[in-house]
Design an enzyme around this catalytic site. Structure first.
Site, PDB file in Angstrom:
ATOM      1  N   GLU A 525      -4.770  25.106  16.437  1.00 26.85           N
ATOM      2  CA  GLU A 525      -3.302  25.163  16.454  1.00 26.85           C
ATOM      3  C   GLU A 525      -2.751  26.543  16.829  1.00 26.85           C
ATOM      4  OE1 GLU A 525      -2.061  23.458  12.710  1.00 26.85           O
ATOM      5  OE2 GLU A 525      -2.982  21.527  13.185  1.00 26.85           O
ATOM      6  N   GLU A 626      -7.506  13.730  16.622  1.00 27.43           N
ATOM      7  CA  GLU A 626      -7.105  13.417  15.246  1.00 27.43           C
ATOM      8  C   GLU A 626      -6.104  12.260  15.247  1.00 27.43           C
ATOM      9  OE1 GLU A 626      -5.712  16.890  13.132  1.00 27.43           O
ATOM     10  OE2 GLU A 626      -7.152  18.210  14.130  1.00 27.43           O
TER      11      GLU A 626
END
Length: 751
Positions: A525, A626
């Site tokens: 991220e 994910e």
């Protein structure tokens, strides 16, 4: 603080005592849930437990019954009231906790109260399971409700309440735990006259210079301008196909003195529940009273009973050309009022909106089109050439039956250490997935929560299970750039200490697991955090990739981020993600793949595929790393998942899909599971399994005069059965990726 009348004390030094309970409580695993038997079976966890009939001069009285308990003299947030439930809690059984709580004292008016399980596993490792939390107040009693599931066979289990700051009492009127029986799933939604592709926004093209029924939020002004694009934005055109040209007019919003000021329209009566709506518009900014700050976010939003719903965002610089804004939404509860509005730029910046469209999407039709594309992307022509045929048996045809046993396309899932203590979970996992990723157990905050105390046992256990079942594993993640996810001891290091710790972390994990993890998410991220970069300089990100590659050259190294594919977050647009990858590569980082997390709501294929197209030009494999979807209706949830599976499978740049779990109470999002906690495959799970079956090829026929059998099939493992005059021949073969037909020779002469 006034505490009066009947008071009983118990503290955490007291032993639990088992008391008789009434028939009404027989199905509960909590003893004395309403405190009718005083504080028997209850005690304080690091504090005192006290029983009251009332408090605060009679202002606080029980919501039900005659008494309530208080956890008082709390010195830490984890202090509270507890009960041991060891021996009364069955493994693989879903339980529901229900409690009525409030807070008192220390001038606190509101605080989070959480129900937590402390579990001591058979291997003497402690585990904490957060069951549910609620925002409690000092004014009223509120209900706390949540579920839990124990996969293994722990030696001890304690349920307790915690959360408010020290000095604030937790008041408990009732706390009960019962078996949570599965609710009957809602039926699939029925869409009467759905109006697929029909715009529900009135006067979106502001023809004839009229702005009605648009109105303003705030005291800005609406006008009409000319010179907007006459074509639909690309993502809308992808969904709608051929469409009449737009009129070229646009709404001009001036005199904006707040970011939220802009045009609005009520659409309450036009929204149909459970339909997925696509949003599309052209937007542009110009200089009004001041230039503001470049670039600016423009957001199409919905106010649903005064709750903000994101309809899509785009980042635009003042004075630039028109930009496409795209997004989606779905409502699942009947609203009283729904308003669409456009907002975002700083005060003084004029806003232009053209051709705003909100229309329901026919996702089934999209999937039908994708299946044709999949045939080109994921299949290969296969020619089976036979020798040794008995030419004397002309009247007996050689019958060929081809069945694919496994598709080699990676479809994986997230698993957690506690999950694998449940043999039913493991059975579903190894039957339906060929890749895995660990939810937390490889993250630095898990493997080294305290400096120098390494814990790789959980990851080792999970890796052993995967390797033993020929399941490949992604390494998630070596670092995580978001500061809130960095463990306290790392945050406290100075620059030199932090760099040393980073290098040691890389060495520890990549040396220990060299060759075992096929991928690593190196620094998770990076579009949403910059903890390491802020402290160690811009070059540290590329350094992480380079060291990782040197230590384990066999692993593909990924970037990984969220909201890349849905238009919901300007921080992680495909354009910014591409820029990040190019910047890292310019610094020498060996990028091996692009991870799109895929935590998505109400997915629309055209928006997802647009993001994939933009990222595919980088030339790297793309993985959904994910993926999860969420809907309280299992049929809609299944359709959401099917949309994402087919979009990924149909796109040539996508090389794998990882779900972020599948089992109830083992996932980070509510209403996203495919399997219920006690093992029943729900409607969403059935849809997933159906798609997996569709990704297996089968063929049936006879050997041709040229001694061949030709078919087109997915990549993967096959079994072929040939019925001959002399008997049945069984063979297996593997179809790898390839442009040219795969020719396989099969000799039948040995029969």
């Amino acid at each position: 603080m006034e505490k009066n009348t009947k008071v009983t004390l118990a503290n955490d030094a007291e032993d639990d005592k088992v008391h008789h309970h009434t028939n009404k409580e027989q199905d509960s695993i909590i003893l004395n849930p309403n405190f009718e038997d005083g504080l028997n079976n209850w005690n304080g966890r690091g504090c005192k437990a006290v029983l009251h009939e009332s408090m605060d001069g009679g202002k606080i009285v029980p919501l039900s019954g005659h008494v309530f308990a208080a956890a008082t003299e709390r010195k830490a947030a984890w202090n509270g009231i507890q009960q041991e439930i060891s021996g009364r809690c069955q493994r693989k059984r879903v339980y529901e906790v229900t409690s009525v709580v409030r807070i008192f004292g220390n001038n606190a008016t509101s605080a989070t109260v959480q129900a937590t399980l402390w579990v001591l596993n058979a291997n003497q490792r402690e585990q904490y399971i957060a069951i549910a939390n609620v925002q409690a107040s000092n004014k009223d009693w509120v209900e706390l409700k949540g579920k839990f599931l124990i996969h293994g066979s722990p030696s001890r289990i304690i349920l307790y309440l915690e959360g408010p700051p020290p000095g604030t009492d937790i008041l408990v009127n009732t706390l009960d735990v019962k078996h949570a029986r599965r609710n009957r799933p809602s039926p699939p939604p029925f869409y009467e006259n759905p109006g697929f592709g029909i715009n529900i926004v009135e006067n979106s093209e502001v023809r004839d210079g009229e702005t009605q029924p648009w109105f303003t939020l705030g005291n800005c002004k609406l006008g009409v301008g000319q010179g907007a694009p006459r074509t639909l934005p690309p993502m809308a055109r992808e969904t709608l196909g051929s469409h009449k040209p737009l009129g070229g007019s646009y709404i001009l919003v001036t005199n904006r003195s707040q970011t939220w000021m802009g045009p609005a329209q009520m659409i309450t009566d036009k929204i149909k529940l459970f339909l997925t709506y696509q949003i599309s518009a052209w937007v542009k900014l110009s200089v009004g009273a001041s230039s503001g700050i470049n670039p600016q976010n423009v957001n199409i939003a919905l106010s649903v009973d005064n709750q903000w719903v994101n309809g899509g965002q785009v980042e635009v610089s003042v004075g630039e050309t028109w930009h496409e804004l795209g997004g989606s939404f779905r409502l699942e509860k009947q609203p009283q009022n729904v308003m669409v509005y456009v907002q975002g730029p700083a005060a003084g910046i004029d806003l232009m909106i053209a051709g705003l469209q909100i229309f329901p999407v026919d996702r089934r039709e999209r999937i039908r089109c994708l299946k044709k594309q999949v045939d080109e992307v994921r299949k290969r022509d296969i020619i089976l050439k036979f020798s040794g045929l008995d030419e004397s048996c002309d009247l007996f045809p050689y019958i060929v039956k081809v069945k694919q046993t496994h598709n080699s396309f990676p479809v994986g899932t997230c698993i957690n250490r506690t999950d694998i203590d449940n043999e039913d979970f493991v059975d579903f996992f190894i039957k339906n997935f060929n890749w895995a990723v660990f939810g937390n157990e490889l993250k630095w905050y898990w493997t080294e929560a305290e400096r120098g105390k390494l814990n790789y046992q959980d990851a080792d256990d999970m890796l052993d299970l995967c390797i033993g079942n020929n399941i490949n594993v992604r390494g998630h993640c070596i670092f995580w750039e978001v500061e809130s996810t960095v463990q306290p001891w790392v945050r406290q290091l100075n620059k030199t200490e932090l760099m040393n710790a980073v290098q040691k972390r890389l060495t520890d994990i990549l040396t220990r697991y060299k060759g075992k993890f096929k991928h690593y998410d190196v620094n998770n991220e990076m579009l949403h955090g910059s903890f390491y970069q802020d402290r160690l300089g811009k070059g540290v990100r590329a350094l992480m990739f380079n060291i990782a590659h040197k230590l384990d050259p066999s692993a593909l190294l990924f970037v990984n981020d969220y909201h890349v594919e849905d238009g919901d977050d300007t921080r992680s647009s495909p354009e910014k993600y591409s820029r990040l990858v190019l910047e890292l590569e310019a610094q020498g980082a060996p990028i091996g793949g692009i991870g799109i997390q895929g935590h998505i709501d109400s997915p629309v294929g055209a928006i997802v595929s647009s993001a994939l197209d933009n990222l595919s030009v980088l030339g790297h494999p793309i993985w959904f790393t994910e993926l999860d979807v969420s809907s309280r209706n299992e049929f809609v949830r299944g359709e959401d998942l099917e949309v994402m599976l087919w979009e990924a499978f149909a796109h040539p740049a996508v090389e794998g899909i990882m779900l972020w779990g599948f089992w109830e109470l083992s996932m980070s999002r509510e209403n996203s599971n495919l399997v219920e906690g006690e093992g029943e495959v729900n409607e969403a799970g059935k849809r997933f399994l159906d798609v997996k079956q569709e990704w297996l090829s089968h063929a049936y026929g006879i050997i041709s005069d040229e001694s061949e059998f030709i078919f087109r099939g997915y990549h993967g493992t096959y079994a072929v059965e040939v019925c001959t005059p002399a008997g049945i021949v069984l063979k297996t073969f593997v179809v790898e990726k390839g442009e040219s037909p795969l020719v396989l020779s099969i000799d039948l002469s040995y029969l």
